[in-house]
Design a protein around this motif. Structure first.
Motif, PDB file in Angstrom:
ATOM      1  N   UNK A  11       0.476 -74.105 -54.980  1.00  0.00           N
ATOM      2  CA  UNK A  11       0.544 -73.403 -53.693  1.00  0.00           C
ATOM      3  C   UNK A  11       1.923 -72.770 -53.494  1.00  0.00           C
ATOM      4  N   UNK A  12       2.963 -73.474 -53.894  1.00  0.00           N
ATOM      5  CA  UNK A  12       4.312 -72.940 -53.711  1.00  0.00           C
ATOM      6  C   UNK A  12       4.562 -71.755 -54.647  1.00  0.00           C
ATOM      7  N   UNK A  13       3.988 -71.788 -55.836  1.00  0.00           N
ATOM      8  CA  UNK A  13       4.171 -70.666 -56.747  1.00  0.00           C
ATOM      9  C   UNK A  13       3.550 -69.398 -56.178  1.00  0.00           C
ATOM     10  N   UNK A  14       2.440 -69.493 -55.518  1.00  0.00           N
ATOM     11  CA  UNK A  14       1.817 -68.302 -54.937  1.00  0.00           C
ATOM     12  C   UNK A  14       2.656 -67.747 -53.794  1.00  0.00           C
ATOM     13  N   UNK A  15       3.300 -68.635 -53.026  1.00  0.00           N
ATOM     14  CA  UNK A  15       4.183 -68.182 -51.948  1.00  0.00           C
ATOM     15  C   UNK A  15       5.386 -67.450 -52.534  1.00  0.00           C
ATOM     16  N   UNK A  16       5.949 -68.005 -53.601  1.00  0.00           N
ATOM     17  CA  UNK A  16       7.113 -67.377 -54.245  1.00  0.00           C
ATOM     18  C   UNK A  16       6.716 -66.028 -54.829  1.00  0.00           C
ATOM     19  N   UNK A  17       5.578 -65.950 -55.501  1.00  0.00           N
ATOM     20  CA  UNK A  17       5.113 -64.695 -56.083  1.00  0.00           C
ATOM     21  C   UNK A  17       4.853 -63.665 -54.990  1.00  0.00           C
ATOM     22  N   UNK A  18       4.286 -64.081 -53.886  1.00  0.00           N
ATOM     23  CA  UNK A  18       4.008 -63.182 -52.776  1.00  0.00           C
ATOM     24  C   UNK A  18       5.311 -62.650 -52.179  1.00  0.00           C
ATOM     25  N   UNK A  19       6.306 -63.516 -52.035  1.00  0.00           N
ATOM     26  CA  UNK A  19       7.585 -63.113 -51.461  1.00  0.00           C
ATOM     27  C   UNK A  19       8.312 -62.139 -52.386  1.00  0.00           C
ATOM     28  N   UNK A  20       8.260 -62.383 -53.695  1.00  0.00           N
ATOM     29  CA  UNK A  20       8.951 -61.475 -54.611  1.00  0.00           C
ATOM     30  C   UNK A  20       8.247 -60.123 -54.669  1.00  0.00           C
ATOM     31  N   UNK A  21       6.929 -60.087 -54.521  1.00  0.00           N
ATOM     32  CA  UNK A  21       6.210 -58.814 -54.483  1.00  0.00           C
ATOM     33  C   UNK A  21       6.593 -58.024 -53.237  1.00  0.00           C
ATOM     34  N   UNK A  22       6.712 -58.716 -52.112  1.00  0.00           N
ATOM     35  CA  UNK A  22       7.113 -58.048 -50.870  1.00  0.00           C
ATOM     36  C   UNK A  22       8.538 -57.505 -50.986  1.00  0.00           C
ATOM     37  N   UNK A  23       9.408 -58.278 -51.608  1.00  0.00           N
ATOM     38  CA  UNK A  23      10.793 -57.835 -51.779  1.00  0.00           C
ATOM     39  C   UNK A  23      10.859 -56.599 -52.659  1.00  0.00           C
ATOM     40  N   UNK A  24      10.036 -56.535 -53.691  1.00  0.00           N
ATOM     41  CA  UNK A  24      10.015 -55.362 -54.569  1.00  0.00           C
ATOM     42  C   UNK A  24       9.530 -54.133 -53.824  1.00  0.00           C
ATOM     43  N   UNK A  25       8.530 -54.292 -52.980  1.00  0.00           N
ATOM     44  CA  UNK A  25       8.012 -53.160 -52.201  1.00  0.00           C
ATOM     45  C   UNK A  25       9.073 -52.655 -51.230  1.00  0.00           C
ATOM     46  N   UNK A  26       9.766 -53.571 -50.578  1.00  0.00           N
ATOM     47  CA  UNK A  26      10.824 -53.186 -49.633  1.00  0.00           C
ATOM     48  C   UNK A  26      11.968 -52.507 -50.374  1.00  0.00           C
ATOM     49  N   UNK A  27      12.322 -53.021 -51.551  1.00  0.00           N
ATOM     50  CA  UNK A  27      13.417 -52.437 -52.324  1.00  0.00           C
ATOM     51  C   UNK A  27      13.090 -51.013 -52.757  1.00  0.00           C
ATOM     52  N   UNK A  28      11.838 -50.719 -53.005  1.00  0.00           N
ATOM     53  CA  UNK A  28      11.445 -49.368 -53.385  1.00  0.00           C
ATOM     54  C   UNK A  28      11.275 -48.459 -52.166  1.00  0.00           C
TER      55      UNK A  28
END
Length: 107
Positions: A11-28
């Motif tokens: 469950x924690x890995x999915x939260x981390x993956x979701x957060x890093x995907x959001x960060x990548x979208x914001x960075x772009x």
């Protein structure tokens, strides 16, 4: 299982993956939003005339002082040389202040 592995369950890995995907979208998205919002434009850029970067009068004076110092050093070398003792040999001179040096072959 080690304690570190136990701390990250699926469950924690999915939260981390979701957060890093959001960060990548914001960075772009941020740089694109800045350009679209009227960010930097070459048409709007103006020359700043208040900045002075160089001046010719300040650099011309030391060159004249160096030349005058070298001429004085050469004059001292010639006036202190014993021409009869040298017998046609060159008279060496060196200016420690400017780093210039040479030899006088014809008097």
């Amino acid at each position: 299982m080690s304690r570190i592995a136990q701390a990250f369950d699926s469950r924690q890995w999915s939260v981390i993956a979701s957060a890093s995907a959001k960060a990548a979208i914001v960075a772009l998205a941020l740089p694109l939003a800045a350009c679209g919002a009227g960010g930097f434009s070459l048409e709007k850029a103006e020359v700043d005339r208040s900045i002075l970067t160089s001046s010719t009068s300040a650099s011309a004076a030391p060159a004249n002082l160096d030349r005058d110092s070298d001429q004085t050093t050469i004059g001292n070398a010639v006036s202190s040389a014993d021409i009869e003792q040298l017998g046609g040999q060159a008279v060496p001179w060196a200016n420690a202040g400017t780093g210039s040096r040479g030899s006088i072959t014809d008097l």
